[in-house]
Design an enzyme around this catalytic site. Structure first.
Site, PDB file in Angstrom:
ATOM      1  N   HIS A   1       0.833  -1.217   0.000  1.00 38.37           N
ATOM      2  CA  HIS A   1       0.000   0.000   0.000  1.00 38.37           C
ATOM      3  C   HIS A   1       0.861   1.258   0.000  1.00 38.37           C
ATOM      4  O   HIS A   1       1.838   1.368   0.731  1.00 38.37           O
ATOM      5  CB  HIS A   1      -1.041   0.008   1.122  1.00 38.37           C
TER       6      HIS A   1
ATOM      7  N   ASP B   1       6.312   0.691   6.580  1.00 35.54           N
ATOM      8  CA  ASP B   1       4.851   0.516   6.438  1.00 35.54           C
ATOM      9  C   ASP B   1       4.276   1.618   5.562  1.00 35.54           C
ATOM     10  O   ASP B   1       3.904   2.669   6.053  1.00 35.54           O
ATOM     11  CB  ASP B   1       4.212   0.525   7.834  1.00 35.54           C
TER      12      ASP B   1
ATOM     13  N   GLU C   1      -4.800   1.995   2.655  1.00 31.95           N
ATOM     14  CA  GLU C   1      -4.923   0.818   3.526  1.00 31.95           C
ATOM     15  C   GLU C   1      -5.092   1.246   4.972  1.00 31.95           C
ATOM     16  O   GLU C   1      -5.865   0.662   5.717  1.00 31.95           O
ATOM     17  CB  GLU C   1      -3.670  -0.069   3.392  1.00 31.95           C
ATOM     18  N   GLU C   2      -4.363   2.279   5.375  1.00 35.18           N
ATOM     19  CA  GLU C   2      -4.276   2.611   6.800  1.00 35.18           C
ATOM     20  C   GLU C   2      -5.591   3.056   7.426  1.00 35.18           C
ATOM     21  O   GLU C   2      -5.909   2.683   8.541  1.00 35.18           O
ATOM     22  CB  GLU C   2      -3.211   3.699   7.035  1.00 35.18           C
TER      23      GLU C   2
ATOM     24  N   ASP D   1       3.362  -6.387   3.326  1.00 32.42           N
ATOM     25  CA  ASP D   1       2.969  -5.289   4.211  1.00 32.42           C
ATOM     26  C   ASP D   1       3.351  -5.606   5.660  1.00 32.42           C
ATOM     27  O   ASP D   1       2.576  -5.404   6.581  1.00 32.42           O
ATOM     28  CB  ASP D   1       1.461  -5.016   4.078  1.00 32.42           C
TER      29      ASP D   1
ATOM     30  N   HIS E   1       3.945   2.885  12.532  1.00 29.89           N
ATOM     31  CA  HIS E   1       3.041   4.048  12.729  1.00 29.89           C
ATOM     32  C   HIS E   1       3.652   5.145  13.584  1.00 29.89           C
ATOM     33  O   HIS E   1       2.916   5.960  14.140  1.00 29.89           O
ATOM     34  CB  HIS E   1       1.700   3.618  13.351  1.00 29.89           C
TER      35      HIS E   1
END
Lengths: 465, 465
Positions: free
Chosen positions: B280, B292, B326-327, B354, B424
């Protein structure tokens, strides 16, 4: 009644109740390492309070004192220092180097003296520089093209080898023997491309040997960063008359007293059968030696602590040995084996961790086929921990000298991809070690020690040397 | 004559000559990735020139443009943008928080708003704070002890789980549903311990949902660093009347236009059978989203480039899909599956990366037993590359919506130990990605794509949902 039977059947078939004693003990080991490990704290102290621990240095002595104190505090059956004389080589003031494409037009490059090298003359050394891809090229070039020059060894590590240690083996002759060989053709000094798969600005030191070259024929040797090696190589293609200057003031002193640090849990059933787990306490001086080999030392210390904490009492005598002087002399490993031989001690197993504190992948095993098969038979026990490599191969430099005794030797095999980013360089520091990866290594070692202790080695012919 | 026969026998039995076509092709893939990979360069640009790519942001649009241009340059058969409307949530000015043990005695703590959260009132929110270890504790405490307070979710990730994604799964309900559940008991806001196995000072964001909670009953939610969570927990034990203050000004805007980026090599034999490889393209906004999932995107792009460069022509249509959003919405993955369904495209295989750009260990496979067994049958081909995990399990969030089509889904499984150190958070940056580890992942993906293309999937019943 029927319900009771059904319940009994269900209980018997649930994973918990079918877990074997080995599965439980190994789970207890990993849980302890990951929730209550000491390795990371010890490494923090070794790296950040003591720092690089070159043989013969004050830091190496501090490391001996610190680890002895920490082992004392674990309540082992015996803790002692084993005296060993070690070489003392000192880097001196920081090295300095540049290349010069035409008079006065210079570019500084990062270098560091190789361990054991002699100094340059006080004012440094300046000469034309000739690039080779390896020792075998020297003969082709001959005295005519080498005499009076600096030789630049620039064969890179092979990036296609998945095991980066194989790529290292394929290059390290340049560092170890480059000076001796180039001197035979009249070279004045050597510059060696750092053993590093990455392009960056860190020169990587490491040992080199003069062998029986007379003292007055020894030429200075230094490592150059990979980025600078690329730049120098390109520059030489454009301008073969480029000169190279370097200055280093390193010096070899007389041997000094040092120690292997040893702690022992005496075996409850077979006290005369000794198992060793260890790493080397000395390191190079540029970084703080966290991966090489602070990691292996603190993991080995934690193996004994973890087994104790989980309530396991070894049947055989289990020793942690922190070897001194692996990097530039191997005196500690040789001394330990020598004393073991003198005392007629029966060593049955030795396991070394000296490949960095990265996620463990398995073991390399140096033993008879029967013993390798025994260890491979435990694969399923290690599978939940993603340990999958059980290969025939080397073990560790420090435990190698024990080999004649016919014991099983093994080395922890962590993931090797990042190792040579840091190896022997200024960036081998505590920040590059991940706590969980370090702890998983300690747990993996403790699990193999547990199994080897519980089941013993397979009686076999002496392993051939 | 005899010598000729002997020679033929020797040649036939040497490893080189007995290497199968598959072994050769896979070796060519790994060699290409490790000597001539593009993934790292692409990631450098995505991370350092563009940065965090939150859905609906200018950076996300730049990433669409950049990757489209890069795919165009690869000479694929088709490259296009697939429109998809995405949510646009903006963090606003940096969050601020402290706890207060007595009036005026405050300690600042690092927090960040959870993705999708509402803002606090303009002047911030200050209230007593009550610690819980999870959602189920709310009922026990009841309205009496929660109303008018801030709820502090402080259940840590379980360090004993070897797969850190399992530890994440065991905690993430606090982040996803903490606000909705606490609001039911009259809480004013929630603070959630970061999903991080390490103790450090980085708050980790991530999505949360309000579900059908009316807008005026939505309470703000923020993550707090693990160090600060520990400090706050200790402080609350000593002083249960501790107050907590936080201020955040995040805001949800109307949906905006964005795109999935798609490139295709059309199949030479079965052009109507589609295989997808992807990651993503969006990320959170705090770091630059290197692990990520910048890593997964550039690896997927390199899969097509590497196969092309090694001269392999897929029999089936091979698509790289860089999914958007995606997130915080999964709009890209849903849109891709929706369009595939509308066009009646036959998807036979999809592979997502991912889980970070770390050393690859294997795959999780979401497929029928027959198809899992087929892939497991290729274990030996992967062994030289230390790929050993071939487990039944999930695949990837973005390719999940394709599942109804009965295809084989798989996810790359890299080593997971370091993933949640960065996930994140502000420190998910390019520097944390190792070039070789990233490249090995791309090669591992390309090898599985090659095998799936060459042998096709096993005809089977539709996979049950």
């Amino acid at each position: 009644m029927r319900i009771v039977l059904l319940l009994a059947f269900l209980l018997a078939s649930t994973p918990f109740f079918s877990q074997t004693e080995d599965e439980k003990q190994i789970k207890a080991i990993y849980d302890m390492a990951l929730t209550n490990g000491k390795a990371y704290d010890w490494l923090n102290y070794l790296s950040n309070q003591i720092g690089g621990r070159l043989s013969g240095s004050v830091q190496a002595q501090h490391a001996v004192d610190y680890t002895k104190t920490q082992l004392d505090a674990l309540g082992l059956d015996k803790v002692w220092l084993q005296p060993v004389m070690v070489p003392k080589w000192v880097r001196g003031i920081p090295e300095f180097a540049y290349f010069e494409t035409s008079p006065g037009l210079t570019t500084n490059v990062p270098i560091c003296a190789l361990g054991g090298s002699v100094a340059t003359p006080d004012g440094g050394l300046k000469a034309n520089i000739v690039e080779v891809k390896g020792l075998e090229e020297l003969e082709k070039l001959g005295k005519a093209k080498i005499e009076g020059k600096i030789v630049f060894y620039n064969r890179p590590m092979d990036p296609t080898l998945i095991n980066t240690f194989s790529a290292y083996s394929g290059c390290v002759d340049q560092r170890a023997s480059g000076a001796v060989e180039a001197a035979k053709y009249g070279a004045l000094g050597v510059i060696v491309r750092s053993m590093n798969l990455r392009l960056d600005d860190y020169p990587h030191t490491g040992s080199m040997r003069y062998g029986d070259t007379p003292v007055n024929q020894r030429i200075p040797a230094a490592a150059i960063s990979t980025n600078a090696a690329e730049l120098l190589s390109t520059t030489l293609k454009l301008n073969p008359n480029t000169k190279f200057y370097f200055k280093q003031s390193c010096k070899q002193y007389d041997d000094v007293q040092s120690y292997n640090v040893i702690g022992e849990i005496t075996g409850s059933t077979y006290p005369n059968e000794v198992m060793v787990v260890g790493g080397h306490l000395d390191s190079w001086d540029l970084g703080d030696g966290s991966h090489d080999d602070g990691a292996g030392c603190v993991q080995s210390m934690d193996v004994l602590r973890i087994l104790k904490k989980t309530g396991y009492k070894p049947k055989r005598t289990l020793r942690v040995v922190l070897f001194m002087n692996e990097e530039n002399g191997m005196r500690g490993g040789n001394k330990y084996a020598e004393v073991a031989h003198e005392k007629n001690e029966k060593h049955v197993f030795a396991l070394e961790s000296d490949s960095g504190g990265f996620t463990p992948r398995g073991f390399s095993i140096d033993a008879s086929e029967e013993n390798i098969e025994q260890i491979q038979g435990w694969k399923n026990l290690f599978e939940p921990y993603l340990i999958h490599v059980f290969q025939k191969g080397g073990s560790g430099a420090d435990i190698g000298p024990l080999k004649d005794e016919g014991i099983v030797l093994a080395g922890l095999k962590p993931d090797s991809q990042r190792y040579f980013d840091y190896h022997h360089a200024e960036n081998d520091t505590f920040e590059q070690v991940n706590k969980r990866e370090l702890e998983l290594g300690a747990a993996t070692m403790a699990s193999l020690i547990y199994l080897m202790d519980k089941y013993g080695t397979v009686p076999t012919q002496k392993v051939k040397g």
